[in-house]
Motif scaffolding. Structure first.
Motif, mmCIF file in Angstrom:
data_model
loop_
_atom_site.group_PDB
_atom_site.id
_atom_site.type_symbol
_atom_site.label_atom_id
_atom_site.label_comp_id
_atom_site.label_asym_id
_atom_site.label_seq_id
_atom_site.Cartn_x
_atom_site.Cartn_y
_atom_site.Cartn_z
ATOM 1 N N GLY A 222 5.937 3.255 6.386
ATOM 2 C CA GLY A 222 6.211 4.067 5.210
ATOM 3 C C GLY A 222 5.619 5.462 5.342
ATOM 4 N N PHE B 284 -1.353 3.868 -7.190
ATOM 5 C CA PHE B 284 -0.374 4.567 -6.376
ATOM 6 C C PHE B 284 0.734 5.175 -7.228
ATOM 7 C CE2 PHE B 284 -2.007 1.438 -3.209
ATOM 8 C CZ PHE B 284 -2.531 2.353 -2.323
ATOM 9 N N TYR C 103 -5.969 6.203 2.916
ATOM 10 C CA TYR C 103 -4.511 6.117 2.987
ATOM 11 C C TYR C 103 -3.893 7.486 2.686
ATOM 12 C CZ TYR C 103 0.251 4.872 1.607
ATOM 13 O OH TYR C 103 1.617 4.825 1.487
ATOM 14 N N ILE D 1 0.861 -1.186 0.000
ATOM 15 C CA ILE D 1 0.000 0.000 0.000
ATOM 16 C C ILE D 1 0.889 1.225 0.000
ATOM 17 C CG2 ILE D 1 -1.743 1.279 1.277
ATOM 18 C CD1 ILE D 1 -2.292 -1.601 2.589
ATOM 19 N N GLY D 2 0.762 2.006 -1.016
ATOM 20 C CA GLY D 2 1.523 3.260 -1.068
ATOM 21 C C GLY D 2 3.012 3.033 -1.117
ATOM 22 N N VAL D 3 3.625 3.147 0.018
ATOM 23 C CA VAL D 3 5.066 3.018 0.044
ATOM 24 C C VAL D 3 5.498 2.442 1.386
ATOM 25 C CG1 VAL D 3 5.383 5.384 0.873
ATOM 26 C CG2 VAL D 3 7.225 4.276 -0.339
ATOM 27 N N ILE E 30 -3.649 11.554 -5.540
ATOM 28 C CA ILE E 30 -4.307 10.266 -5.301
ATOM 29 C C ILE E 30 -5.757 10.477 -4.891
ATOM 30 C CG2 ILE E 30 -4.375 8.313 -3.726
ATOM 31 C CD1 ILE E 30 -1.788 7.695 -4.414
ATOM 32 N N ALA F 11 1.411 -0.399 6.225
ATOM 33 C CA ALA F 11 1.737 0.855 5.535
ATOM 34 C C ALA F 11 2.148 1.957 6.501
ATOM 35 C CB ALA F 11 0.532 1.317 4.714
#
Lengths: 216, 669
Positions: B90, A75, B14, A46-48, B110, B87
């Protein structure tokens, strides 16, 4: 604050590495294999994601800050800012591009998308690029020959290695080779030197005296 | 709360979590390295990046960071937003990576890209939410007529003050002229650009505090929805199974509010909209809390709530006004924090629905007598908490320390509190009147403290000012040079020395009491009597000293960083050296203003006992990173001017903007 984080750096250089490539090529698996000696079937990133690994290469203690980006299309916009984030901040920007030897399109996307992205967003001229062909354990399903990989690497001026996150073949070597190359590049080395590292909350902004120069 | 009840997709959440994390980290950076800081203007981008480029250390090695998990500020938000825990790392690191603006842009994109596919249900909810926010915010805005009447009241007060306590440093004939100027200027003032606004425009071109380019692509409803969900996350008290973050406190953390303020700025959303969202969440929270209670009691009111909760919530909302009143009206004084923890699981589902019609109804009902009862209970926590603080005075050696309510925002579900403290007073009303003309959406309190001592010292000073010898000196224009003398050479005119003995002894007592009152204030805040809501502290003269002392105490205590949101010190009798201003900066999450008047010689004279060589915040800038120094000399002609000048200064400071003001002069206009 000094007492908490002011200990002398336990490494000689800090390098920032970025992992890019299509979804499912095994970027996260490779990273997990490298940092934790483990292999799992992972769900899409997810994402980074971010991992740190300390290694000793060529007699130097290194801290590797590795950014693992999601390959999924939704993403995609995020990735660009992580190349950019390296500018002036991170000492050696290195990009490992992946293609999956079992899926032909991940190879074609390399030149169509990823190589272009590097050129577009990378802010570090000398950054080392590395092409990694993952999943060599599935030799029977190979769709991209080693020669194609080598040719691509030659054309785009990057390193090339084939590995398997699952069997851990060449995993260590992949990162080691990359790091050795950075160590050979003076400009990247200078940026990655531990002495350059700074902490905003530790240092006083040098121009703080500007605030006294009021008009009165 | 399953994802289907949220108005945002997982990816959007997110991105929202990431944006919030970045805002949080930026807000912390801006504490000591504020936006629009002179240096960034000069060398532009690169320097900014270099300075704010966070360490090469990763976040996990830097527990001082707000985004570090030990602060308990970020992970609960991620959890509420149901962001996959894989996540989190990150996101934390991304938040600390600089420059933020590139990441902010990317995450905004996004949000934009994901906007296309929304379920019908979600769209309905979003529309309902937006309607609620818009209605509420427009009802919260003050009408021009109201503004004028407040202005008028303030002017009356100013005249009364001036008559009673002539400031001898303005020659009478000049004064009338000057007042005329002031009057006309005040009328023009409404249309004037405040200095904060000017600074904002300036910083637009130079820093990452500007609305993001990408924000223009994002629809208004989507922005509001994101802010709304983030606020809900900030307030919800999710049981934390992570042992490392024990610091998680109840209620609304000031640092969260500052981060939301920055985020709203990036989104280019007016702060009043955010205040409307806050109020909405607060009212809904109370309604839900009551629901929980009635459930526990197992009584029949359930049926109406069942109706409310079923798919027909919207239908039920038509009667919301009445229902909500009935529900909250009976509530004694529920703790907000308790309320929020009870509703963590349902928060996202019900509020937008209430918001649609209900809150509009409540908002309008609140104007009426019945209405005020209705929402009264909702934030009773503070009502009982602060105004009931008389008890606290037993703690210290302070004879009097009492909170008085001011403004109309009480029990209206406001999620932020302002405490104003006068420090130069001649009669009891001077504790309250200087603050009455303000128009913001905070729940406001004034502190009445040590009136006997304060009135004594103020009167002594005023008497001395009007005494023959002082007037004589004034006529010779000596006073303006006195201050200069005091600050440079300490060559004291003998006339001053002999005359200030009496003042000195009074002043020493008052200083002592203000330090004790500061301690008391800190205790009140640490106990959470403000209802665990972010506090804005404003004070002049000794009142500013109370606040400063309070901050010092907070700085020494554990986990006090999330209590105070903003601070404004005016004409503060506080030394600059050896006072550890840096430490106090850390406990103020948002803006920290020191307003000084370079010709407030009276402050200089009475303060001299504490040695002017160490500096004096009330007459000169404080050179500490992150403290906004504002020159208010034009408005403050003498120390007593703070009684009526404070309001104008506060207006020009525009505390509701995120942008700081630096080395600016507040001018008459």
């Amino acid at each position: 604050m000094e007492s908490l984080s002011g200990a002398p750096p336990e490494f000689d250089y800090l390098f920032k590495l970025l992992m890019i490539g299509d979804s499912g090529v095994g970027k996260s698996s490779l990273l997990l294999s490298f940092t934790s000696d483990a292999f799992e079937e992972l769900s899409p990133t997810i994402g980074v994601d971010f991992k740190v690994k300390h290694v000793t290469v060529g007699g130097k203690k290194l801290k590797l800050a590795i950014w693992d980006t999601a390959g999924q299309e939704r993403f995609r916009t995020l990735t660009s800012s992580y190349y950019r984030g390296a500018q002036g901040v991170i000492m050696g920007l290195v990009v490992s591009a992946f293609y999956d030897v079992t899926r032909r399109d991940t190879f074609t996307n390399l030149s169509d998308i990823w190589a272009k992205e590097i050129d577009l967003y990378s802010t570090n001229q000398d950054c080392i690029k590395m092409l990694v062909g993952n999943k060599v354990d599935k030799e029977s399903e190979r769709v991209v020959s080693k020669k194609e990989g080598i040719d691509f690497a030659r054309e785009y001026g990057c390193l090339f290695i084939e590995c398997s996150a699952k069997t851990r073949v060449n995993v260590e070597q992949c990162f080691e080779e990359l790091v050795l190359k950075i160590l050979e590049t003076p400009s990247l080395l200078a940026e990655g030197s531990a002495g350059v590292k700074k902490n905003i909350f530790r240092q006083k902004p040098p121009e703080s005296d500007a605030s006294t120069s009021s008009c009165c | 709360m399953s994802s289907s009840t949220s108005m945002l997709t997982a990816t959007q959440k997110y991105a929202a979590g990431a944006l919030f994390a970045m805002a949080l980290n930026q807000a912390q950076i801006h504490q000591t390295l504020p936006l629009g800081f002179p240096s960034t203007a000069d060398d532009g981008d690169p320097s900014e990046e270099r300075l704010s480029s966070s360490s090469s250390d990763s976040v996990s090695e830097n527990p001082q960071l707000w985004v570090h998990e030990s602060s308990g500020l970020l992970l609960p938000i991620f959890k509420f937003l149901e962001i996959d825990s894989r996540a989190w790392g990150g996101l934390e690191e991304t938040a600390a990576m600089s420059p933020a603006k590139h990441h902010v842009g990317a995450f905004l994109r996004i949000l934009v890209e994901e906007s296309g596919d929304m379920s019908l249900e979600a769209t309905d909810k979003e529309t309902a939410l937006i309607n609620g926010v818009d209605t509420l915010s427009s009802s919260m805005e003050k009408s021009p007529a109201e503004y004028d009447s407040r202005k008028e009241k303030q002017r009356e007060y100013e005249h009364a003050c001036r008559e009673k306590f002539p400031t001898p440093d303005t020659i009478p004939e000049l004064k009338s002229v000057e007042e005329n100027i002031t009057d006309t200027s005040q009328q023009e003032n409404t249309g004037n650009t405040s200095i904060a606004e000017q600074d904002r425009r300036k910083s637009l071109s130079e820093s990452d505090g500007k609305p993001m380019e990408e924000a223009t692509m994002l629809s208004y409803p989507r922005k509001v929805t994101v802010l709304y969900e983030l606020l809900s996350a900030c307030l919800a008290n999710i049981p934390d199974d992570n042992k490392k973050s024990t610091k998680r406190r109840k209620g609304y953390d000031a640092r969260h509010r500052v981060a939301l303020r920055l985020l709203a700025t990036w989104f280019d959303i007016k702060w009043i909209k955010m205040e409307a969202i806050e109020t909405m969440v607060a009212c809904s929270a109370m309604a839900l809390l009551k629901e929980e209670e009635s459930k526990e009691e197992g009584r029949s009111p359930k049926s109406s709530w069942d109706k409310w909760k079923r798919g027909g919530i919207i239908g039920a909302a038509a009667v919301t006004g009445g229902t909500l009143m009935a529900i909250t009206g009976g509530l004694a004084a529920p703790a907000i924090a308790a309320g929020f923890s009870a509703l963590a699981p349902t928060l996202g589902t019900i509020i937008p629905v209430i918001g649609a019609h209900g809150l509009a109804a409540v908002a309008s009902a609140a104007g009426s007598a019945a209405g005020s009862v209705a929402v009264a209970a909702s934030f009773g926590a503070a009502g009982a908490g602060l105004t009931g603080t008389k008890v606290a005075r037993r703690i210290g050696d302070v004879d009097e320390f009492e909170f008085k309510t001011i403004g109309e925002n009480h029990n209206q579900g406001r999620l932020a509190v302002e405490i104003s403290i006068s420090g130069f007073v001649f009669e009891e009303e001077d504790f309250v009147r200087p603050w009455e003309g303000q128009h913001d959406n905070l729940e406001r309190y004034a502190v009445q403290w040590e009136s006997k001592n304060l009135i004594a010292v103020s009167t002594a000073i005023q008497d001395w000012l009007t005494s023959k010898i002082a007037v004589e000196m004034m006529k010779r224009g000596a006073m303006m040079t006195v201050l200069h003398t005091l600050m440079t050479a300490l060559a004291w005119p003998t006339a001053l020395l002999s005359l200030t003995d009496f003042i000195d002894s009074q002043w020493t007592i008052a200083i002592d009491r203000s330090d004790k009152a500061g301690k008391l204030l800190a205790e009140v805040l640490l106990k959470g009597l403000q209802g665990h809501r972010p506090v804005t502290l404003v004070g002049f003269s000794l009142g500013a000293r109370v606040i400063f002392r309070c901050l010092q105490i907070l700085a020494e205590s554990e986990a006090s960083a999330g209590l105070v949101e903003r601070v404004v010190l005016l004409g503060a009798p506080i030394a600059i050296e050896n006072m550890n201003w840096e430490a106090t900066r850390k406990v103020v999450a948002g803006r920290y203003v020191n307003a000084y008047s370079t010709n407030d010689w009276m402050l200089g004279i009475v303060f001299r006992a504490n040695l002017l060589t160490k500096g004096l915040a009330g007459i000169q800038p404080v050179d500490v990173p992150g403290i906004e120094n504002v020159d208010v000399t034009e408005i403050i002609e003498g120390h007593s001017s703070y009684l009526w000048g404070t309001q104008q200064i506060l207006e020009q400071l525009e505390l509701d903007t995120y942008y700081p003001v630096y080395n600016r002069k507040v001018v008459k206009s």
